[in-house]
Design an enzyme around this catalytic site. Structure first.
Site, PDB file in Angstrom:
ATOM      1  N   TYR A 186       0.853  -1.187   0.000  1.00 56.33           N
ATOM      2  CA  TYR A 186       0.000   0.000   0.000  1.00 56.33           C
ATOM      3  C   TYR A 186       0.897   1.248   0.000  1.00 56.33           C
ATOM      4  CZ  TYR A 186      -3.570  -3.480   0.691  1.00 56.33           C
ATOM      5  OH  TYR A 186      -4.370  -4.575   0.517  1.00 56.33           O
ATOM      6  N   GLY A 200      -4.019 -13.582  13.090  1.00 51.37           N
ATOM      7  CA  GLY A 200      -5.018 -13.150  12.122  1.00 51.37           C
ATOM      8  C   GLY A 200      -6.091 -14.194  11.911  1.00 51.37           C
TER       9      GLY A 200
HETATM   10  C1  FNR Z   1      -5.729  -9.456   6.246  1.00 45.78           C
HETATM   11  N1  FNR Z   1      -4.507  -8.834   6.504  1.00 45.78           N
HETATM   12  C2  FNR Z   1      -4.466  -7.471   6.724  1.00 45.78           C
HETATM   13  N2  FNR Z   1      -3.314  -6.868   7.129  1.00 45.78           N
HETATM   14  C3  FNR Z   1      -3.288  -5.560   7.458  1.00 45.78           C
HETATM   15  O1  FNR Z   1      -2.235  -5.052   7.831  1.00 45.78           O
HETATM   16  N3  FNR Z   1      -4.431  -4.814   7.393  1.00 45.78           N
HETATM   17  C4  FNR Z   1      -5.616  -5.341   6.993  1.00 45.78           C
HETATM   18  O2  FNR Z   1      -6.648  -4.664   7.011  1.00 45.78           O
HETATM   19  C5  FNR Z   1      -5.631  -6.693   6.583  1.00 45.78           C
HETATM   20  N4  FNR Z   1      -6.784  -7.288   6.121  1.00 45.78           N
HETATM   21  C6  FNR Z   1      -6.879  -8.670   6.040  1.00 45.78           C
HETATM   22  C7  FNR Z   1      -8.106  -9.274   5.822  1.00 45.78           C
HETATM   23  C8  FNR Z   1      -8.217 -10.662   5.840  1.00 45.78           C
HETATM   24  C9  FNR Z   1      -9.563 -11.295   5.662  1.00 45.78           C
HETATM   25  C10 FNR Z   1      -7.068 -11.457   6.057  1.00 45.78           C
HETATM   26  C11 FNR Z   1      -7.147 -12.962   6.102  1.00 45.78           C
HETATM   27  C12 FNR Z   1      -5.844 -10.861   6.227  1.00 45.78           C
HETATM   28  C13 FNR Z   1      -3.325  -9.647   6.873  1.00 45.78           C
HETATM   29  C14 FNR Z   1      -3.462 -10.136   8.317  1.00 45.78           C
HETATM   30  O3  FNR Z   1      -3.506  -9.064   9.228  1.00 45.78           O
HETATM   31  C15 FNR Z   1      -2.283 -11.049   8.709  1.00 45.78           C
HETATM   32  O4  FNR Z   1      -1.105 -10.297   8.676  1.00 45.78           O
HETATM   33  C16 FNR Z   1      -2.159 -12.260   7.789  1.00 45.78           C
HETATM   34  O5  FNR Z   1      -3.407 -12.899   7.625  1.00 45.78           O
HETATM   35  C17 FNR Z   1      -1.136 -13.274   8.323  1.00 45.78           C
HETATM   36  O6  FNR Z   1      -1.465 -13.671   9.639  1.00 45.78           O
HETATM   37  P1  FNR Z   1      -2.252 -15.054   9.946  1.00 45.78           P
HETATM   38  O7  FNR Z   1      -3.591 -14.946   9.309  1.00 45.78           O
HETATM   39  O8  FNR Z   1      -1.423 -16.159   9.344  1.00 45.78           O
HETATM   40  O9  FNR Z   1      -2.319 -15.119  11.441  1.00 45.78           O
END
Ligand code: FNR
Length: 364
Positions: A185, A331
């Site tokens: 971003y 997440g």
């Molecule tokens: C995300 N991720 C994400 N990251 C972030 O910095 N801002 C956001 O708004 C989002 N939105 C988002 C929506 C959805 C539905 C998912 C699945 C992921 C990334 C998230 O915060 C996280 O960094 C990653 O999913 C990896 O962590 P987990 O899921 O393996 O615990």
């Protein structure tokens, strides 16, 4: 004594009751174009606070309407937005969690449909809008999005928008502001030489590419109270080893600059800048080594958050216990189980160290 998942963490005057944070996750659930929080956001974030997480971080919240990923993203570009978010922050705090919000600008990845609508680029005639970026090079695949290279005025506007967003987040009752500088971003687009071809003081050298992120963190810190923490989420690497790109070495240098600018914790994620990225498969702890690297190489005493593939109580506990990071950020496991922290406390025999909601005590 070694810290573990249920040790409190003091950042400035804010005490996090434990080391579990709900990772920010876009819900794409606002009514078309208005960016106002809805019942969905209240229930979604509220139930994760009931679930015992020490920090509940609201999703990427756009500081300008052109900084939304989709027309359904949460926003904070007016006082009405802050009013809609205030009940979220209040409910989260009432449950004993620390309410936090991620302030974001999508840059060249703005103006797309929602994931479940195909995540398609939206041209202005299809309900999209003109996006901004360090350089007028579209995100590959998003060529349909109208885009212009940011002028000096755009840069000033963006810094001011992050600052006003922080002021409104404070009015809404949030205790932690996180600046989103990851995932390809806007701020990450400035950091990475892959997306930044500028020849002014915001492009070229590492210091120049880092300048906007540092300016934004300083602007947020100026209005964020001294007793409350500021977090910054970065991508630890672009995962583009075949070209000059953003690396973990630069991330550690950036952490020092951000700490000097007033950041208290660096939340280390990765990737998102370019579709050619060679991201590891996403297995257990897949980004934790990056967080560990940034923490070990940073010369400043700054907190570190690790995220990515943390799905079990034992894993989250080990991240903290082994000193790999100060916060275990969870997440998708929080989408599967809003009560992750309560369940972790039960599994780790630490129920005496977490506040179980009285309504739920018979289950724990
Ligand atoms: C995300 N991720 C994400 N990251 C972030 O910095 N801002 C956001 O708004 C989002 N939105 C988002 C929506 C959805 C539905 C998912 C699945 C992921 C990334 C998230 O915060 C996280 O960094 C990653 O999913 C990896 O962590 P987990 O899921 O393996 O615990």
């Amino acid at each position: 004594m070694t810290d573990d998942l249920f040790s409190p963490l003091s950042l400035r005057e804010t005490e996090l009751p434990n080391r579990v944070m709900v990772s920010p996750m876009c819900q794409y659930s606002c009514e078309d174009r208005d960016g106002l929080a809805t019942e969905w956001h209240r229930t979604h974030l509220g139930s994760r606070a009931v679930g015992g997480a020490g920090v509940v971080m609201a999703e990427a919240t756009a500081v300008e309407s052109r900084g939304r990923i989709s027309p359904h993203d949460l926003g904070i570009w007016s006082d009405e937005h802050a009013d809609a978010l205030a009940p979220v922050a209040e409910f989260v705090r009432e449950q004993g969690s620390v309410p936090a919000i991620q302030l974001a600008h999508a840059g060249r990845k703005a103006s797309t449909s929602r994931p479940w609508e195909g995540h398609e680029p939206l041209a202005p005639e299809d309900g999209g809008w003109e996006a901004i970026a360090p350089s007028a090079t579209p995100y590959p695949g998003n060529e349909a999005v109208a885009l212009h290279e940011m002028t000096p005025e755009d840069i000033e506007d963006v810094i001011a928008a992050f600052q006003s967003g922080a002021e409104r987040a404070l009015d809404a009752g949030f205790e932690i502001a996180e600046v989103h500088a990851a995932h390809g971003y806007l701020l990450h687009e400035f950091l990475s030489p892959v997306s930044n071809d500028r020849t002014d003081e915001y492009g070229g050298s590492f210091e120049n590419r880092a300048r906007l992120t540092v300016d934004v963190v300083e602007a947020v810190r100026e209005v964020w109270p001294d007793d409350r923490p500021v977090f910054v989420r970065i991508s630890g690497t672009d995962w583009l080893p075949d070209r000059e790109s953003w690396t973990r070495e630069q991330s550690a240098r950036l952490a020092d600059l951000l700490a000097e600018a007033g950041a208290d914790l660096i939340d280390v994620s990765s990737g998102g800048l370019h579709p050619d990225q060679q991201l590891p498969a996403g297995g257990p702890n897949y980004q934790v080594p990056l967080a560990e690297h940034v923490g070990a190489e940073s010369e400043r005493d700054v907190g570190i958050g690790a995220v990515g593939g943390i799905t079990t109580a034992q894993q989250a506990d080990a991240v903290v216990r082994n000193g790999r990071a100060d916060l275990a950020i969870v997440g998708r496991e929080h989408l599967r189980d809003p009560y992750f922290a309560l369940r972790a406390a039960k599994e780790l025999d630490a129920l005496d160290r977490i506040e179980v909601p009285k309504q739920y005590r018979r289950a724990f």
